[in-house]
Design a protein around this motif. Structure first.
Motif, mmCIF file in Angstrom:
data_model
loop_
_atom_site.group_PDB
_atom_site.id
_atom_site.type_symbol
_atom_site.label_atom_id
_atom_site.label_comp_id
_atom_site.label_asym_id
_atom_site.label_seq_id
_atom_site.Cartn_x
_atom_site.Cartn_y
_atom_site.Cartn_z
ATOM 1 N N GLU A 117 0.836 -1.201 0.000
ATOM 2 C CA GLU A 117 0.000 0.000 0.000
ATOM 3 C C GLU A 117 0.873 1.254 0.000
ATOM 4 N N ALA A 118 1.860 1.269 0.867
ATOM 5 C CA ALA A 118 2.708 2.469 1.001
ATOM 6 C C ALA A 118 3.469 2.731 -0.299
ATOM 7 N N ASN A 119 4.070 1.698 -0.844
ATOM 8 C CA ASN A 119 4.850 1.873 -2.081
ATOM 9 C C ASN A 119 3.956 2.323 -3.233
ATOM 10 N N ARG A 120 2.737 1.817 -3.254
ATOM 11 C CA ARG A 120 1.775 2.200 -4.297
ATOM 12 C C ARG A 120 1.495 3.703 -4.262
ATOM 13 N N PHE A 121 1.608 4.290 -3.069
ATOM 14 C CA PHE A 121 1.363 5.727 -2.927
ATOM 15 C C PHE A 121 2.667 6.536 -2.900
ATOM 16 N N GLY A 122 3.767 5.912 -3.284
ATOM 17 C CA GLY A 122 5.028 6.663 -3.381
ATOM 18 C C GLY A 122 5.766 6.827 -2.067
ATOM 19 N N ILE A 123 5.356 6.087 -1.044
ATOM 20 C CA ILE A 123 5.982 6.237 0.280
ATOM 21 C C ILE A 123 7.200 5.328 0.388
ATOM 22 N N THR A 124 8.316 5.921 0.846
ATOM 23 C CA THR A 124 9.548 5.140 1.018
ATOM 24 C C THR A 124 10.036 5.126 2.468
ATOM 25 N N HIS B 111 -5.197 15.014 -6.186
ATOM 26 C CA HIS B 111 -5.423 13.594 -5.850
ATOM 27 C C HIS B 111 -5.659 12.729 -7.091
ATOM 28 N N TYR B 112 -5.814 13.364 -8.258
ATOM 29 C CA TYR B 112 -5.910 12.559 -9.491
ATOM 30 C C TYR B 112 -4.540 12.096 -9.974
ATOM 31 N N ALA B 113 -3.495 12.732 -9.475
ATOM 32 C CA ALA B 113 -2.152 12.334 -9.913
ATOM 33 C C ALA B 113 -1.908 10.877 -9.523
ATOM 34 N N GLN B 114 -1.181 10.178 -10.372
ATOM 35 C CA GLN B 114 -0.918 8.757 -10.146
ATOM 36 C C GLN B 114 0.568 8.545 -9.941
ATOM 37 N N VAL B 115 0.876 7.670 -9.029
ATOM 38 C CA VAL B 115 2.267 7.269 -8.875
ATOM 39 C C VAL B 115 2.603 6.314 -10.020
ATOM 40 N N VAL B 116 3.657 6.659 -10.756
ATOM 41 C CA VAL B 116 4.086 5.815 -11.875
ATOM 42 C C VAL B 116 5.093 4.783 -11.377
ATOM 43 N N ARG B 117 5.957 5.234 -10.462
ATOM 44 C CA ARG B 117 7.014 4.341 -9.993
ATOM 45 C C ARG B 117 7.530 4.844 -8.653
ATOM 46 N N THR B 118 7.837 3.912 -7.787
ATOM 47 C CA THR B 118 8.429 4.258 -6.492
ATOM 48 C C THR B 118 9.766 3.551 -6.385
ATOM 49 N N ILE B 119 10.797 4.310 -5.991
ATOM 50 C CA ILE B 119 12.161 3.782 -5.977
ATOM 51 C C ILE B 119 12.741 3.943 -4.570
ATOM 52 N N LEU B 120 13.236 2.841 -4.024
ATOM 53 C CA LEU B 120 13.885 2.869 -2.715
ATOM 54 C C LEU B 120 15.336 2.464 -2.899
ATOM 55 N N GLY C 209 17.400 3.176 -5.098
ATOM 56 C CA GLY C 209 17.684 2.816 -6.487
ATOM 57 C C GLY C 209 16.909 1.608 -6.993
ATOM 58 N N ARG C 210 16.175 0.957 -6.100
ATOM 59 C CA ARG C 210 15.453 -0.259 -6.474
ATOM 60 C C ARG C 210 13.975 0.075 -6.670
ATOM 61 N N THR C 211 13.388 -0.373 -7.776
ATOM 62 C CA THR C 211 11.973 -0.101 -8.005
ATOM 63 C C THR C 211 11.134 -0.998 -7.104
ATOM 64 N N VAL C 212 10.342 -0.380 -6.233
ATOM 65 C CA VAL C 212 9.506 -1.176 -5.317
ATOM 66 C C VAL C 212 8.026 -1.102 -5.708
ATOM 67 N N TYR C 213 7.723 -0.210 -6.631
ATOM 68 C CA TYR C 213 6.361 -0.178 -7.199
ATOM 69 C C TYR C 213 6.445 0.382 -8.604
ATOM 70 N N GLN C 214 5.714 -0.226 -9.501
ATOM 71 C CA GLN C 214 5.613 0.313 -10.850
ATOM 72 C C GLN C 214 4.165 0.169 -11.296
ATOM 73 N N ARG C 215 3.594 1.279 -11.787
ATOM 74 C CA ARG C 215 2.184 1.245 -12.207
ATOM 75 C C ARG C 215 2.018 0.228 -13.331
ATOM 76 N N GLY C 216 1.002 -0.591 -13.180
ATOM 77 C CA GLY C 216 0.732 -1.591 -14.208
ATOM 78 C C GLY C 216 1.737 -2.743 -14.183
ATOM 79 N N GLY C 217 2.659 -2.700 -13.230
ATOM 80 C CA GLY C 217 3.680 -3.749 -13.152
ATOM 81 C C GLY C 217 3.355 -4.733 -12.045
ATOM 82 N N HIS C 218 4.389 -5.136 -11.331
ATOM 83 C CA HIS C 218 4.208 -6.143 -10.304
ATOM 84 C C HIS C 218 3.485 -5.582 -9.103
#
Ligand SMILES: [Zn+2]
Length: 579
Positions: A253-260, A559-568, A570-579
């Motif tokens: 949930e956190a990574n989906r919202f860009g939280i690191t 609030h319409y903005a979407q997180v495309v990717r979250t990186i911790l 250097g490692r991608t921990v969330y990617q929209r439409g991905g895993h």
């Protein structure tokens, strides 16, 4: 509307725009060879974006290069030659926004993650829906000895006071226990009360209230604060597997919202153990700064316990450096400690959880042992007592880099507003609450009247003094999505409610104030500003990519903005439409 806030003190400014060589100590390297050697190519390059660095001058850039989890370069798209090598992942951002990874300065990730696997009531707006949902959940889980869940909203029920008979309709055959969305009340059925041996003869515990039937004085089914613990103590302990599963849900949930980074606002040993175990297994996808639960215990045994936890559960990304104190309850349940009585409870101004001598002793002891003190304080009396206690700790132990903080800050007496800056106390707000919802209009403002209500959530007034203001969601009390919080701090309206009048327009802040509250200021509150919180060469590559530039959209569309990717790191921990 545009208060300029003081920058948190930066103990290790990172001034170089390119990190030379392979150094990754966060100190910023100086001199040395150029970065064009083949070995210096980046792992990841983001290019063509709107990069809001949140550095000291709030500068913008368009490209970032990352190597070994660190930020190697921040600047224009024309990267130094050699930085893009054959193995570099090159991302063309096409105008997307990059911010430092969001930090939630007050949240309950593990509890909320566990709750997600149980019966959730947060979004339900009528008693009928709530009863139906619980009944269906109980029927679907015939093996559970207790039917438990959380999230019922107080305004759904008259006086925020649901009855046991209503819950008996949904769960007649087993004990049932449901925490309210704010965690300060619980709703139980008749079997749960019977198991806890609670009757009309049971007295209220010191920091709690058993709501009772007006006529018979029998417990009516709602339990406030520590009264809820009389039943909660009977609930089966969570297993390690349940806790790990809860943590995994929370991380997603956190990574989906860009939280690191999260500030875990109230941890006991099982939670700390779960975070540390996940990190040691390489599975943690956010950083955790944790506040250990203080509770009743005081004196040497408390300090020994907290020091033991700090030693035992510190891991690379887990830092149990703080101690959590609840100074009072909440206004909507009339358990917050106020300077003047609740208008609907003559003579009752609520009582703090500690008298001022005890609170001060706690603050002095914890401060001396090097803990960061994190206090839940909601009523103006609890806030004043806490500031007094922190001031006393400073006087007794001397000024140190303590960064104590007060969370929630619902009703601040105007005389106390300048004290945050003066005492170096972090003002930890939940901007999601400042929006004129039914908690405020039905349960809070009527109990205070208009003059006192003026000082509810005075975020702009505190920010204007130059105090460090940070923001948190208090999830699962409210939405975990920082973009909701950022928008509501600016609009003071529910998202998608264009007709709603902004609540307390004078206390709104602007986007340039809100973003630091979820990034560099929260990092400062977390003692992490040398490592994270801004996009600067040498810092850890904790980043969030958003599909649009927040400065280019009207505030009510944030609030319409979407997180495309979250990186911790250097490692991608969330990617929209991905895993
Ligand atoms: Zn909380």
């Amino acid at each position: 509307m545009s208060p300029s806030i003081e920058r948190p003190r930066r103990t290790a400014p990172v001034s170089h725009r390119i990190l030379v060589g392979l150094a990754c100590c966060g100190c910023g390297a100086s001199g040395g060879p150029s970065t064009t050697a083949a070995g210096s190519a980046a792992d990841l390059v983001l290019r063509g974006g709107a990069v809001y660095t949140v550095d000291a001058t709030r500068s913008w850039a368009s490209a970032i290069a990352v190597r070994d989890g660190r930020i190697l370069y921040v600047g224009a798209d024309s990267l130094p030659s050699g930085m893009i090598g054959p193995k570099t992942e090159l991302v063309e951002l096409a105008g997307q926004m990059v911010l430092p990874g969001f930090q939630d300065a007050h949240v309950h990730p593990l509890d909320s993650g566990v709750d997600l696997g149980e019966c959730k009531l947060d979004d339900l707006t009528t008693a009928v829906e709530i009863v139906d949902t619980i009944r269906a959940y109980a029927a679907a889980h015939p093996d559970l000895k207790w039917v438990r869940g959380a999230g019922w909203q107080l305004p759904v029920f008259p006086d925020g006071n649901p009855s046991k008979t209503l819950l008996d309709q949904a769960v007649p055959d087993r004990p049932a226990f449901f925490y309210a969305a704010d965690g300060h009340s619980a709703w139980v059925n008749s079997m749960a009360l019977a198991l806890a041996k609670m009757t009309r003869a049971t007295p209220d515990p010191p920091n709690g209230r058993i709501e009772r039937d007006r006529r018979t004085h029998e417990p009516s089914g709602t339990l406030r604060e520590d009264a809820a613990e009389l039943v909660a103590d009977l609930l089966p302990e969570r297993t390690d597997a349940e806790l790990s599963a809860g943590l995994e849900r929370a991380e997603k949930e956190a990574n989906r919202f860009g939280i690191t980074t999260v500030f875990e606002a109230d941890a006991r040993e099982p939670e700390l153990k779960t975070y540390a175990a996940a990190d040691r297994a390489g599975k943690l996808t956010f950083r955790v700064i944790a506040a250990s639960h203080v509770g009743e215990a005081a004196g040497d045994s408390l300090i020994t316990r907290l020091e033991d936890w700090r030693k035992r559960y510190t891991a690379t990304h887990v830092h149990p450096i703080a101690a959590k104190i609840f100074a009072d309850g909440v206004i909507e349940a009339r358990t917050a400690a106020l300077l003047a009585p609740y208008l609907d409870r003559p003579g009752d101004s609520g009582s703090p959880n500690y008298d001022s001598t005890t609170l001060t002793r706690l603050a002095v002891d914890l401060d001396r042992a090097g803990f960061q003190i994190h206090v839940h304080a909601i009523g103006d009396r609890a806030i004043r007592m806490t500031l007094d206690a922190l001031e006393q700790a400073r006087r007794m132990n001397g000024v140190r880099d303590s960064r104590h903080g007060i969370a929630h800050l619902e009703l601040i007496d105007p005389a106390d507003i300048p004290r945050f800056r003066r005492l170096g106390v972090i003002a930890n707000f939940q901007p999601l609450w400042a929006n004129g919802d039914e908690y405020l209009t039905k349960l809070t403002e009527p109990a205070l009247g208009p003059a006192r209500s003026r000082w509810l959530y005075p975020i702009a007034s505190v920010a204007r003094t130059g105090a460090v203001v940070a923001a948190g969601s208090d999830w699962s009390v409210s939405s975990l999505n920082p973009l909701d919080g950022i928008e509501m701090g600016i609009t003071h309206r529910e998202p998608d409610s264009p007709k709603q009048k902004p609540w307390h327009p004078d206390e709104r802040v602007d986007l340039a104030t809100m973003i630091p509250m979820y990034t560099i200021n929260a990092a400062y509150a977390n003692h992490q500003e040398r490592e994270t919180g801004s996009i600067e060469v040498g810092k850890a590559a904790d980043l969030v990519i958003l599909d649009r530039n927040l400065f280019a959209v009207p505030p009510e569309q944030i609030h319409y903005a979407q997180v495309v990717r979250t990186i911790l790191e250097g490692r991608t921990v969330y990617q929209r439409g991905g895993h």
